[in-house]
Motif scaffolding. Sequence first.
Motif, PDB file in Angstrom:
ATOM      1  N   VAL A 149      16.935  31.667  30.704  1.00 56.15           N
ATOM      2  CA  VAL A 149      18.118  31.930  31.523  1.00 56.15           C
ATOM      3  C   VAL A 149      18.183  33.431  31.795  1.00 56.15           C
ATOM      4  N   LEU A 150      18.369  33.747  33.076  1.00 60.75           N
ATOM      5  CA  LEU A 150      18.460  35.160  33.468  1.00 60.75           C
ATOM      6  C   LEU A 150      19.937  35.559  33.537  1.00 60.75           C
ATOM      7  N   VAL A 151      20.276  36.635  32.876  1.00 58.47           N
ATOM      8  CA  VAL A 151      21.646  37.153  32.964  1.00 58.47           C
ATOM      9  C   VAL A 151      21.664  38.303  33.963  1.00 58.47           C
ATOM     10  N   ILE A 152      22.479  38.148  34.985  1.00 54.85           N
ATOM     11  CA  ILE A 152      22.593  39.218  35.975  1.00 54.85           C
ATOM     12  C   ILE A 152      23.893  39.962  35.720  1.00 54.85           C
ATOM     13  N   GLU A 153      23.741  41.135  35.169  1.00 55.96           N
ATOM     14  CA  GLU A 153      24.889  41.925  34.731  1.00 55.96           C
ATOM     15  C   GLU A 153      24.661  43.354  35.170  1.00 55.96           C
ATOM     16  N   GLU A 154      25.480  43.798  36.105  1.00 54.86           N
ATOM     17  CA  GLU A 154      25.280  45.132  36.681  1.00 54.86           C
ATOM     18  C   GLU A 154      25.824  46.210  35.747  1.00 54.86           C
ATOM     19  N   GLY A 173      17.670  28.927  34.706  1.00 54.54           N
ATOM     20  CA  GLY A 173      19.016  29.076  35.270  1.00 54.54           C
ATOM     21  C   GLY A 173      19.405  30.540  35.311  1.00 54.54           C
ATOM     22  N   ILE A 174      20.460  30.824  36.058  1.00 53.75           N
ATOM     23  CA  ILE A 174      20.918  32.202  36.191  1.00 53.75           C
ATOM     24  C   ILE A 174      22.405  32.269  35.833  1.00 53.75           C
ATOM     25  N   VAL A 175      22.754  33.206  34.976  1.00 55.27           N
ATOM     26  CA  VAL A 175      24.166  33.478  34.690  1.00 55.27           C
ATOM     27  C   VAL A 175      24.500  34.790  35.365  1.00 55.27           C
ATOM     28  N   LEU A 176      25.630  34.848  36.017  1.00 53.80           N
ATOM     29  CA  LEU A 176      25.938  36.075  36.745  1.00 53.80           C
ATOM     30  C   LEU A 176      27.419  36.393  36.723  1.00 53.80           C
ATOM     31  N   GLN A 177      27.701  37.678  36.864  1.00 57.53           N
ATOM     32  CA  GLN A 177      29.089  38.103  37.064  1.00 57.53           C
ATOM     33  C   GLN A 177      29.512  37.586  38.430  1.00 57.53           C
ATOM     34  N   GLY A 178      30.776  37.163  38.549  1.00 58.35           N
ATOM     35  CA  GLY A 178      31.249  36.624  39.825  1.00 58.35           C
ATOM     36  C   GLY A 178      30.964  37.558  40.990  1.00 58.35           C
ATOM     37  N   GLU A 190      24.194  26.297  48.789  1.00 56.30           N
ATOM     38  CA  GLU A 190      23.534  25.180  48.101  1.00 56.30           C
ATOM     39  C   GLU A 190      22.245  25.715  47.498  1.00 56.30           C
ATOM     40  N   THR A 191      22.146  25.654  46.190  1.00 58.98           N
ATOM     41  CA  THR A 191      21.018  26.306  45.540  1.00 58.98           C
ATOM     42  C   THR A 191      20.165  25.355  44.724  1.00 58.98           C
ATOM     43  N   GLU A 192      18.890  25.631  44.632  1.00 60.30           N
ATOM     44  CA  GLU A 192      17.974  24.822  43.825  1.00 60.30           C
ATOM     45  C   GLU A 192      17.892  25.354  42.408  1.00 60.30           C
ATOM     46  N   VAL A 193      18.399  26.564  42.212  1.00 58.66           N
ATOM     47  CA  VAL A 193      18.400  27.157  40.874  1.00 58.66           C
ATOM     48  C   VAL A 193      19.826  27.069  40.335  1.00 58.66           C
ATOM     49  N   PRO A 194      20.009  26.500  39.148  1.00 59.10           N
ATOM     50  CA  PRO A 194      21.366  26.377  38.605  1.00 59.10           C
ATOM     51  C   PRO A 194      21.995  27.745  38.354  1.00 59.10           C
ATOM     52  N   LEU A 195      23.251  27.853  38.736  1.00 56.27           N
ATOM     53  CA  LEU A 195      23.965  29.118  38.540  1.00 56.27           C
ATOM     54  C   LEU A 195      25.199  28.880  37.677  1.00 56.27           C
TER      55      LEU A 195
END
Lengths: 516, 717
Positions: free
Chosen positions: B318-323, B263-268, B289-294
């Motif tokens: 889980v990947l954290v996307i944080e700029e 899964g991916i966690v991301l800043q809005g 519509e995504t196949e990877v949970p966000l």
Amino acid sequence: MVALSSTKAAVPQDDSIIKLAVLAVGGQGGGVLADWITDVAERNGYLAQSTSVAGVAQRTGATIYYVEMCHDAGRRPVFALSPAQGDVDILIAAELMEAGRAIMRGFVTPDRTTLIASSHRIAAVSEKIEPGDGRASSEKVRATAGNASKRFIAFDMEKVAADAGSMISASLFGALAGSGALPFPRESYEETISTSGRGVKASLAAFAGGYEGARGHARDVGAKAEPSGATPVSRSVRGPDRLMRDWQALRARVEVYPETVRDMAGRGLQKVVDYQDIAYGREYLDRLDKAVALDSAAHEYALAVAGAKHLANAMCYDDMIRVSDLKTRSTRDARVRREVEVKNGTILQVTEYFHPRIEEFCGTMPARLGHYIESRPKLAGFLDRRINRGRRIRTDSFTGFAALWFIGGLRRWRRGLLRHKVEMEHLERWYRLALDHVSADYALAVEILNCRRLIKGYSDTHVRAQSKFDRVLSGLDLVKGRDDASDWIRRLREAALKDEKGTMLDGALKTVASLR
Amino acid sequence: MAERSFVKEVEKLRLGAGEEFSGEGILAITKALLQCGVGYVGGYQGAPISHLMDVLADAQEILGELGVHFEASASEATATAMLAASVHYPIRGAATFKSTVGTNVASDALANLASGGVTGGALIIVGEDYGEGSSIMQERSHAFAMKSQVWLLDPRPNLPSIVKAVEDGFELSEVSNTPVMLLVRIRSCHVHGQFVTKDNKRPAMTVAEALDAPRRDTNRIVLPPASFNHEKEKIAKRWPAAVDFIRSRKINEFFGPDEAKVGIVLQGGMYNAVIRALQRMGLADNYGETEVPLYVLNAVYPLVDDEFLRFCEGKDSVLVIEEGQPNYIEQAFGNMLHKAGRGTRIVGKEFLPMAGEYTGQVMFDGISAFLRDGAPHILPVQIRAPNKIDNADEISDLAAIVPGRPPGFCTGCPERPIFAATKLVEQELGQHHIASDIGCHLFSIMPPFELGATTMGYGLGPASASAFNSPDAKRRSISFVGDGGFWHNGLTSSIGNAVFNKNDGVIVIVDNFYSAATGGQDILSSRASNRSKSTKHPITEAVKGMGVKWVRHIERTYDVNKMRDTLREALTTEETGPKVIVASSECMLNRQRREKPLVAKAIKDGERIVKPKFGVDEDICTGDHACMRLSGCPSLSVKSLDDPLRDDPVAHIDQSCVGCGNCGEVADAAVLCPSFYRADVVHNPGRWDRFMETMRRRLIGFMQNRRESRRLTFADI
């Protein structure tokens, strides 16, 4: 699931997203263009989103605008806010180097990108401040652009816009329409412009020019390059019969030169005669004869051609007389009127900016008098305090014009003036130095002649130029006798033209010194 | 008068319930504020929220109708301090500025505001100037939220989400008695989109009503022992309230399948770029519509532990996307998993760069690397083993050719001659230590001027030269500050400090009548009349009031000689204490915008108008470009001559010339070549003009003819 990007068509079908980026220089109206593109998309039933980075980047710097659009299928797609490498369908570059920048940044790819670029150049500051020619090579960018893109449409859209009295955003918009890269009819683009308000007529004309350009270009890719080759010499000469006869005699001397030399010699001759008189032209040819005599077809007369060019430039040094003469001619008046587009019913006033110093004053004195003053610092300083200040002269007024007309008229006494003496001594030294090297190293002799290119500018700039000239030639003793001596002098000269103070030149001279 | 007028667009602020708004992000935020019944708004301009201030300024009529107070604050600190109005009163207030520079300036007020807490909702809209095209140092606003314990929203970058974040932000602030920061990134501020509007609301309490019924509560004031209680209250009361609100209101969003190994966690704010990357991998469609949970964090501070742990359930990694960096969110999640004893692997900066903007390519590379590592089976073969086109050679060739194009002074900019004069004075007196400041004048650090060694903050130019004050030195320091920076902070921090500490340096105040770099907003010393603001306060008076004895005012910066002479005098005078030169000329961008239509109209109406333009006599120009090394004006460029005798391109002035005069003045001051001329075209000349013109032309024509008939003349092309 959507198709993978690599399989997309140039005009994406159905509900795929079209990605369009505009790279512009701040002040070119890139924002207007992005708004228009968004508008034309929405006008055609597309959903569109545009973004930009406004702010300081708009002050003459490189800027990116980005638009995404998609056929409206009743749902709002997720549009990205900035272009990604390898994921741009249409790239519009409002200047040629910006096209290069887009390619560098990966926004142009051969599998999908239609690259629409205006081929004109806006020189960056770094290109302008070199004492020589610091401009980047347009050719290389054009060639790369052709390979890097799926389609490359390039022509001078700035000129198209200027001719129509509009901004480049309008001609770029036209080129976009003409390219057919977007599935929208021409009329919808024109409606967008028409409803945008100001300057509609001019914008539509520029749009049409851009549209036609992009259309025509499909048949004529890359054919239009920068103008090359010069216009033939001696378009027309006028003057009293006696002078015309003398002129013909001089021309006849040029005609017996080898074919390769003739064009440059003819131009040089015209320049020196225009500068001074017939006798001066004779002097020029006398000097040139020496180079021609030492030259041969085996060398393609490189020495004589270089001589023809640089002798003329050296003999036409810039002094107050020359400047005044040029500024009071009727042809100059006509040119200014053309350039500033003086229309009927308006009046032109022209102010010239002069800043004479004691050096210029003495240079315009008879040689002995000038020398007398120059060798007495107190007197020179006293006079300089009276002379050395900025003077604004109105050449449209009678007094201003008359003053310059008078100075221009000193031409007939020029040969007796101090500056002429100094210049001719310098010229003779340089020319002799070059010719003396012909037998030992022909190529080196040519390069010595070419060093004349270094001498230019006025006052401090001129002094610096002289010093660079001397420093380059100081390398002569170090490289003389080497096989690549001429190459080294050329390199030194090119280094000298790179920066103002000659820092590059100093570095190059150190390298040369280390050769021993 | 601001660079961009929103007079037409602000009418959209009147849209009622159920109507569709279509326009820029900035305008949408303004509309959202009104829909929330905001009572007062303040802020300080700066990209990317300059336009928000401009919108508000142009919307004053509408704001007035609703009883909303608007203020163009003196600085970000002022704007934040203004939110004090929400401490005791149930009034919603908003402040806006550029971050992180503005947040830095505001942080004193922010800390005090956060400590005491608020009653009415207090929203700070920070325009995040991060990444490509940014003009400031690269830092994170996140740190400010953490250290002051205020909440940070980072909504998905589309208009409905941003508008919702404004609404949520006010409520969150009120529920948790804490100011809330709303972060909008540079491109979402300028994004063009749509949302469905609601009716505007009048504030529940106006500032006028509050003034008439003052309230106080000692417990809300930052002074012991209340301040110690504030610290505890933040943890015991406000934090849990915020977390509850975020959880119960579903501020954070989940997309994609419930069950997956990764899964991916991301800043809005990262959402659109993540979706695009997944789209390109064939794992999402156009509509998200995504196949990877966000797990999309529209609220990035505070984080909601149980929400995150639930997302991690059943996932290997889980990947954290944080700029940006440091990676606070990733660290916090790692900590949560560790404390909860979970086995899910948390990754982030292993696959994504530690620093720098997460552009489309970075996102694509990072996510595909993560998926290749954690779930290769879901990736299409083209992504797992891509065929890369290798054109690196051609690209590197281009890199050597394509010139950089940093922003610079505009055509006709009045600051150009100031730096030309500085360069000339340095040619005489040698190099000096030059301290720069923030503003357009900072372009002096670029070619062709290359002047200035440091820039330490807005209005801090002279302050940053304050250490260079020594009786042993033979040279003085020179420092620059713009009029914007001067009024923002410079008057006290720079001028006052220099007077008090008897600084002997030279201070140049660049006065262009506007806060020009941020879009031409009016400031105290602006010369224009402003309906709602008090202008025309001379900088010289302020400087003298501060105690400066040596003050020189140059009313026309284009006078390069005078500019140079004044600088020379300042650098060499025996007088002690700060030497202040106020160099004034109107910002050319604004001046053109103001004058162009007036001039066109006057010409049309038959008035006598003189329009200047500069030109170069190309046969006199020798192509050494000395003039360009003292200018860099976009309209002064190089041109090849159609003449084989000439090797180097000559100077050329194009049609964009506004006739500012710099070329001629510099040619005079630096004793350059006499090839420049100014051509004044007199439109609608009077009878006397025409008479004189006829006489002169006749006489001059006669003289020209006389000379030209006696010599050979070669026709021009």
